[in-house]
Motif scaffolding. Sequence first.
Motif, PDB file in Angstrom:
ATOM      1  N   GLN A  98       0.839  -1.189   0.000  1.00 18.31           N
ATOM      2  CA  GLN A  98       0.000   0.000   0.000  1.00 18.31           C
ATOM      3  C   GLN A  98       0.878   1.243   0.000  1.00 18.31           C
ATOM      4  OE1 GLN A  98      -3.167   0.340  -0.252  1.00 18.31           O
ATOM      5  NE2 GLN A  98      -3.905  -1.763   0.016  1.00 18.31           N
ATOM      6  N   VAL A  99       0.346   2.273  -0.600  1.00 20.52           N
ATOM      7  CA  VAL A  99       1.032   3.569  -0.652  1.00 20.52           C
ATOM      8  C   VAL A  99       0.075   4.630  -0.142  1.00 20.52           C
ATOM      9  CG1 VAL A  99       2.056   5.311  -2.158  1.00 20.52           C
ATOM     10  CG2 VAL A  99       2.507   2.883  -2.562  1.00 20.52           C
ATOM     11  N   GLN A 100       0.560   5.479   0.725  1.00 21.07           N
ATOM     12  CA  GLN A 100      -0.257   6.550   1.276  1.00 21.07           C
ATOM     13  C   GLN A 100       0.337   7.906   0.878  1.00 21.07           C
ATOM     14  OE1 GLN A 100       1.178   4.186   3.663  1.00 21.07           O
ATOM     15  NE2 GLN A 100      -0.515   2.857   3.064  1.00 21.07           N
ATOM     16  N   LEU A 101      -0.550   8.827   0.550  1.00 21.91           N
ATOM     17  CA  LEU A 101      -0.174  10.210   0.266  1.00 21.91           C
ATOM     18  C   LEU A 101      -0.874  11.101   1.278  1.00 21.91           C
ATOM     19  CD1 LEU A 101      -0.527  10.312  -3.633  1.00 21.91           C
ATOM     20  CD2 LEU A 101       1.486   9.741  -2.276  1.00 21.91           C
ATOM     21  N   VAL A 102      -0.095  11.877   2.003  1.00 22.32           N
ATOM     22  CA  VAL A 102      -0.661  12.769   3.014  1.00 22.32           C
ATOM     23  C   VAL A 102      -0.365  14.212   2.620  1.00 22.32           C
ATOM     24  CG1 VAL A 102      -0.649  13.451   5.434  1.00 22.32           C
ATOM     25  CG2 VAL A 102      -0.404  11.035   4.810  1.00 22.32           C
ATOM     26  N   GLU A 103      -1.436  14.965   2.429  1.00 20.11           N
ATOM     27  CA  GLU A 103      -1.342  16.355   1.995  1.00 20.11           C
ATOM     28  C   GLU A 103      -1.542  17.306   3.165  1.00 20.11           C
ATOM     29  OE1 GLU A 103      -3.830  15.109  -2.008  1.00 20.11           O
ATOM     30  OE2 GLU A 103      -4.686  15.514  -0.055  1.00 20.11           O
ATOM     31  N   SER A 104      -0.980  18.488   3.030  1.00 20.58           N
ATOM     32  CA  SER A 104      -1.208  19.545   4.007  1.00 20.58           C
ATOM     33  C   SER A 104      -0.976  20.897   3.347  1.00 20.58           C
ATOM     34  CB  SER A 104      -0.287  19.386   5.214  1.00 20.58           C
ATOM     35  OG  SER A 104       1.065  19.463   4.815  1.00 20.58           O
ATOM     36  N   GLY A 105      -1.485  21.947   3.992  1.00 23.07           N
ATOM     37  CA  GLY A 105      -1.166  23.299   3.547  1.00 23.07           C
ATOM     38  C   GLY A 105      -2.296  24.077   2.925  1.00 23.07           C
ATOM     39  N   GLY A 106      -3.456  23.480   2.753  1.00 23.11           N
ATOM     40  CA  GLY A 106      -4.551  24.236   2.173  1.00 23.11           C
ATOM     41  C   GLY A 106      -5.123  25.246   3.156  1.00 23.11           C
ATOM     42  N   GLY A 107      -6.050  26.044   2.665  1.00 27.96           N
ATOM     43  CA  GLY A 107      -6.682  27.022   3.538  1.00 27.96           C
ATOM     44  C   GLY A 107      -7.342  28.144   2.775  1.00 27.96           C
ATOM     45  N   LEU A 108      -7.685  29.170   3.520  1.00 27.34           N
ATOM     46  CA  LEU A 108      -8.348  30.356   2.961  1.00 27.34           C
ATOM     47  C   LEU A 108      -7.326  31.480   2.849  1.00 27.34           C
ATOM     48  CD1 LEU A 108     -10.891  32.025   2.182  1.00 27.34           C
ATOM     49  CD2 LEU A 108     -11.186  32.455   4.642  1.00 27.34           C
ATOM     50  N   VAL A 109      -7.290  32.117   1.681  1.00 27.78           N
ATOM     51  CA  VAL A 109      -6.356  33.206   1.456  1.00 27.78           C
ATOM     52  C   VAL A 109      -7.030  34.266   0.596  1.00 27.78           C
ATOM     53  CG1 VAL A 109      -5.348  32.122  -0.590  1.00 27.78           C
ATOM     54  CG2 VAL A 109      -3.983  33.740   0.741  1.00 27.78           C
ATOM     55  N   GLN A 110      -6.643  35.499   0.770  1.00 29.29           N
ATOM     56  CA  GLN A 110      -7.190  36.567  -0.053  1.00 29.29           C
ATOM     57  C   GLN A 110      -6.594  36.492  -1.455  1.00 29.29           C
ATOM     58  OE1 GLN A 110      -6.625  40.352   1.880  1.00 29.29           O
ATOM     59  NE2 GLN A 110      -8.444  40.064   3.150  1.00 29.29           N
ATOM     60  N   PRO A 111      -7.332  36.916  -2.455  1.00 24.31           N
ATOM     61  CA  PRO A 111      -6.755  36.990  -3.800  1.00 24.31           C
ATOM     62  C   PRO A 111      -5.451  37.771  -3.797  1.00 24.31           C
ATOM     63  CG  PRO A 111      -9.109  37.342  -3.898  1.00 24.31           C
ATOM     64  CD  PRO A 111      -8.739  37.302  -2.437  1.00 24.31           C
ATOM     65  N   GLY A 112      -4.465  37.227  -4.516  1.00 26.07           N
ATOM     66  CA  GLY A 112      -3.141  37.818  -4.510  1.00 26.07           C
ATOM     67  C   GLY A 112      -2.211  37.203  -3.486  1.00 26.07           C
ATOM     68  N   GLY A 113      -2.755  36.425  -2.590  1.00 28.30           N
ATOM     69  CA  GLY A 113      -1.966  35.799  -1.550  1.00 28.30           C
ATOM     70  C   GLY A 113      -1.267  34.530  -1.997  1.00 28.30           C
ATOM     71  N   SER A 114      -0.609  33.874  -1.047  1.00 25.41           N
ATOM     72  CA  SER A 114       0.181  32.675  -1.334  1.00 25.41           C
ATOM     73  C   SER A 114      -0.147  31.554  -0.357  1.00 25.41           C
ATOM     74  CB  SER A 114       1.681  32.986  -1.236  1.00 25.41           C
ATOM     75  OG  SER A 114       2.065  33.969  -2.177  1.00 25.41           O
ATOM     76  N   LEU A 115       0.025  30.347  -0.844  1.00 26.55           N
ATOM     77  CA  LEU A 115      -0.065  29.146  -0.009  1.00 26.55           C
ATOM     78  C   LEU A 115       0.959  28.146  -0.510  1.00 26.55           C
ATOM     79  CD1 LEU A 115      -3.911  28.443   0.317  1.00 26.55           C
ATOM     80  CD2 LEU A 115      -2.373  29.120   2.171  1.00 26.55           C
ATOM     81  N   ARG A 116       1.362  27.258   0.384  1.00 27.53           N
ATOM     82  CA  ARG A 116       2.276  26.180  -0.005  1.00 27.53           C
ATOM     83  C   ARG A 116       1.683  24.854   0.430  1.00 27.53           C
ATOM     84  NH1 ARG A 116       7.966  24.208   2.486  1.00 27.53           N
ATOM     85  NH2 ARG A 116       9.066  23.652   0.559  1.00 27.53           N
ATOM     86  N   LEU A 117       1.489  23.967  -0.542  1.00 27.87           N
ATOM     87  CA  LEU A 117       0.969  22.634  -0.274  1.00 27.87           C
ATOM     88  C   LEU A 117       2.134  21.642  -0.198  1.00 27.87           C
ATOM     89  CD1 LEU A 117      -2.049  22.487  -2.776  1.00 27.87           C
ATOM     90  CD2 LEU A 117      -1.968  23.441  -0.468  1.00 27.87           C
ATOM     91  N   SER A 118       1.952  20.641   0.648  1.00 27.83           N
ATOM     92  CA  SER A 118       2.936  19.570   0.773  1.00 27.83           C
ATOM     93  C   SER A 118       2.233  18.228   0.604  1.00 27.83           C
ATOM     94  CB  SER A 118       3.621  19.606   2.143  1.00 27.83           C
ATOM     95  OG  SER A 118       4.291  20.815   2.353  1.00 27.83           O
ATOM     96  N   CYS A 119       2.950  17.262   0.053  1.00 30.26           N
ATOM     97  CA  CYS A 119       2.435  15.904  -0.090  1.00 30.26           C
ATOM     98  C   CYS A 119       3.567  14.927   0.159  1.00 30.26           C
ATOM     99  CB  CYS A 119       1.846  15.700  -1.476  1.00 30.26           C
ATOM    100  SG  CYS A 119       1.345  13.994  -1.807  1.00 30.26           S
ATOM    101  N   ALA A 120       3.401  14.108   1.177  1.00 31.81           N
ATOM    102  CA  ALA A 120       4.405  13.112   1.531  1.00 31.81           C
ATOM    103  C   ALA A 120       3.890  11.722   1.205  1.00 31.81           C
ATOM    104  CB  ALA A 120       4.750  13.212   3.012  1.00 31.81           C
ATOM    105  N   ALA A 145      14.565  12.717  -0.865  1.00 28.88           N
ATOM    106  CA  ALA A 145      14.909  11.960   0.349  1.00 28.88           C
ATOM    107  C   ALA A 145      13.689  11.744   1.234  1.00 28.88           C
ATOM    108  CB  ALA A 145      15.998  12.683   1.124  1.00 28.88           C
ATOM    109  N   LYS A 146      12.733  12.655   1.115  1.00 32.47           N
ATOM    110  CA  LYS A 146      11.524  12.573   1.945  1.00 32.47           C
ATOM    111  C   LYS A 146      10.306  12.100   1.154  1.00 32.47           C
ATOM    112  CE  LYS A 146      12.941  16.274   5.096  1.00 32.47           C
ATOM    113  NZ  LYS A 146      12.578  17.601   5.664  1.00 32.47           N
ATOM    114  N   ASN A 147      10.500  11.768  -0.128  1.00 29.60           N
ATOM    115  CA  ASN A 147       9.362  11.370  -0.982  1.00 29.60           C
ATOM    116  C   ASN A 147       8.245  12.402  -0.900  1.00 29.60           C
ATOM    117  OD1 ASN A 147      10.595   9.049  -1.927  1.00 29.60           O
ATOM    118  ND2 ASN A 147       9.555   7.701  -0.491  1.00 29.60           N
ATOM    119  N   THR A 148       8.627  13.659  -0.949  1.00 32.38           N
ATOM    120  CA  THR A 148       7.666  14.745  -0.758  1.00 32.38           C
ATOM    121  C   THR A 148       7.728  15.731  -1.924  1.00 32.38           C
ATOM    122  OG1 THR A 148       7.832  14.582   1.648  1.00 32.38           O
ATOM    123  CG2 THR A 148       7.003  16.650   0.765  1.00 32.38           C
TER     124      THR A 148
END
Length: 120
Positions: free
Chosen positions: A1-23, A74-77
């Motif tokens: 089995q392989v698992q993918l775990v995501e993080s980093g979403g959310g609410l941001v104003q237009p013009g803003g930034s976010l960073r998503l991660s997936c391990a 190295a982190k499969n991310t």
Amino acid sequence: QVQLVESGGGLVQPGGSLRLSCAASGSIFRINSMGWYRQAPGKQRELVAAFTRTGSTVYADSVKGRFTISRDNAKNTVYLQMNSLKPEDTAVYYCNAQVTTTRLTPLEAWGQGTAVTASS
């Protein structure tokens, strides 16, 4: 089995930034490709950005110049840096990986999705 775990979403104003991660974890011999898709309400899931089997990157035209995909082998991310977010970027973002398992069989895995909302 392989698992993918995501993080980093959310609410941001237009013009803003976010960073998503997936391990990725589990019975992975080799990650062949890995990237991000998104699905907005009432629309089909679409490719956002990904590393291909050759190691090159591909981006949807709508995000070129604003989003950047990167990885830590190295982190499969993988990461997705999203800048200058627009309301039309609002969607659930899914991580995808196509791997060769430790049994040397191909397998495609999806994350559970993380919501991104660009709204004032």
